[in-house]
Design an enzyme around this catalytic site. Sequence first.
Site, PDB file in Angstrom:
ATOM      1  N   ARG A  78     -14.926  37.870  30.115  1.00 28.02           N
ATOM      2  CA  ARG A  78     -14.623  38.846  31.161  1.00 28.02           C
ATOM      3  C   ARG A  78     -15.785  39.085  32.109  1.00 28.02           C
ATOM      4  O   ARG A  78     -15.618  39.082  33.331  1.00 28.02           O
ATOM      5  CB  ARG A  78     -14.199  40.190  30.543  1.00 28.02           C
ATOM      6  N   THR A  79     -16.970  39.314  31.561  1.00 25.98           N
ATOM      7  CA  THR A  79     -18.083  39.681  32.439  1.00 25.98           C
ATOM      8  C   THR A  79     -18.419  38.529  33.373  1.00 25.98           C
ATOM      9  O   THR A  79     -18.550  38.715  34.593  1.00 25.98           O
ATOM     10  CB  THR A  79     -19.311  40.090  31.595  1.00 25.98           C
ATOM     11  N   LYS A 108     -36.177  22.422  27.560  1.00 27.11           N
ATOM     12  CA  LYS A 108     -37.441  21.663  27.548  1.00 27.11           C
ATOM     13  C   LYS A 108     -38.621  22.573  27.254  1.00 27.11           C
ATOM     14  O   LYS A 108     -39.772  22.157  27.318  1.00 27.11           O
ATOM     15  CB  LYS A 108     -37.660  20.999  28.909  1.00 27.11           C
ATOM     16  N   ARG A 129     -27.178  37.702  31.493  1.00 28.94           N
ATOM     17  CA  ARG A 129     -26.841  38.090  30.113  1.00 28.94           C
ATOM     18  C   ARG A 129     -27.787  37.346  29.184  1.00 28.94           C
ATOM     19  O   ARG A 129     -27.979  36.135  29.312  1.00 28.94           O
ATOM     20  CB  ARG A 129     -25.390  37.748  29.783  1.00 28.94           C
ATOM     21  N   HIS A 157     -25.155  47.487  28.524  1.00 26.17           N
ATOM     22  CA  HIS A 157     -24.210  46.672  29.297  1.00 26.17           C
ATOM     23  C   HIS A 157     -23.707  47.585  30.422  1.00 26.17           C
ATOM     24  O   HIS A 157     -22.564  48.052  30.399  1.00 26.17           O
ATOM     25  CB  HIS A 157     -23.076  46.215  28.378  1.00 26.17           C
TER      26      HIS A 157
HETATM   27  C1  NCD Z   1     -18.725  43.177  25.293  1.00 21.48           C
HETATM   28  C2  NCD Z   1     -20.138  42.623  25.223  1.00 21.48           C
HETATM   29  O1  NCD Z   1     -20.360  41.463  25.538  1.00 21.48           O
HETATM   30  O2  NCD Z   1     -20.989  43.407  24.883  1.00 21.48           O
HETATM   31  N1  NCD Z   1     -17.834  42.346  25.950  1.00 21.48           N
HETATM   32  C3  NCD Z   1     -17.713  42.493  27.294  1.00 21.48           C
HETATM   33  O3  NCD Z   1     -18.631  42.249  28.040  1.00 21.48           O
HETATM   34  N2  NCD Z   1     -16.552  42.969  27.749  1.00 21.48           N
HETATM   35  C4  NCD Z   1     -18.190  43.658  24.017  1.00 21.48           C
HETATM   36  C5  NCD Z   1     -18.234  42.741  22.845  1.00 21.48           C
HETATM   37  O4  NCD Z   1     -18.625  41.592  22.924  1.00 21.48           O
HETATM   38  O5  NCD Z   1     -17.834  43.219  21.782  1.00 21.48           O
END
Ligand code: NCD
Length: 336
Positions: A78-79, A108, A129, A157
């Site tokens: 999703r993100t 590397k 991320r 997040h």
């Molecule tokens: C979450 C995350 O990555 O922290 N997912 C997301 O971004 N919607 C929640 C999760 O992974 O449980």
Amino acid sequence: MSEREKPKLRHEKKSPLEYIKGDFTSKDIVSLRQFDPKSLQQLFEVTSIMRDSEMQTFPMTPLGGHVVTLLFYEPSSRTFNSFDSAVKHLGGETITEKDPSHFSSVSKGETFEDTIRTFEAYGDLIVLRHPEVGSAELAAKVSQKPIINAGDGIGEHPTQALLDLFTIWEHTGRLENIRGLMAGDILNGRTVHSLLEGLAMFPGNVVYLLSHESLRLDRSTLQELQDKGLAVIEIDSPEDIPKDVGFWYWTRTQKERFKDNEEYEKVKNNYIITPKFMKKYGNPNMVLMHPLPRVGEIDPKVDDDPRAIYFNKQAQNGLYVRMALLALVLGRTRTV
Ligand code: NCD
């Protein structure tokens, strides 16, 4: 090189981890701690415009000519894709680097800082991320271009919390004097951490945290939230869920944060929502939210319940909130 010839940054950046204070332009978005109620309201106004497709106050392609880098060291559905879609909806382009540890110079032995500097050279903003807490803050220190934290380990997040808050606000019309329940992996869930920060910004909020004893919030974060005025009540039995809460926020147990798989197996799926569970412990006015992915903690039979809004509202709002945030950070709105 004379002053005139110097290549100019399109957006002059200030120091990292600045408070938003009503001005998103060129700022890093690392933590919910940077926000205040007024800035959230601004973001939500722009988000509503994005949602309603009333683009008259925007140029049709506010990110036209912009390149946004999506640098994801951890898996994401999703993100990653909602950011990708958000950029494209606004007329921008993306560079996407998934799993750089295997498919880029990171394999590397390139340092994190060098990787950030490299991508900084190619685009106007980096969405990051990474599995380490603090990685987004470090990237923000290194990069002159804005960094948006798309999840730093078990830390925060923020964009998920922004869409969660927007969804709660859409449902209740306010963000103060709210009673809610958050359940699952409170210790390791970064979405939970950011959402709690967001709720602590407003007066009169009460949050029940339902989890196994070993998955409770760390004590210093709990203390900080309480010092900010958030009432936090820890429970470990669904019997203790009050009947008057406005939202339930369910989360999965974060398997990847466990060193020992046996430990994970012991505490996973302690609280599984089924239609029966909803009937017994829920109330007619609540909404059921989940950041997704779910891995067994919500029975798919619950999806038809109109109170279950994780797909049709919450995930959808992820696109609108990220569109709004990108437009504001890259300074391409004229409304606020
Ligand atoms: C979450 C995350 O990555 O922290 N997912 C997301 O971004 N919607 C929640 C999760 O992974 O449980």
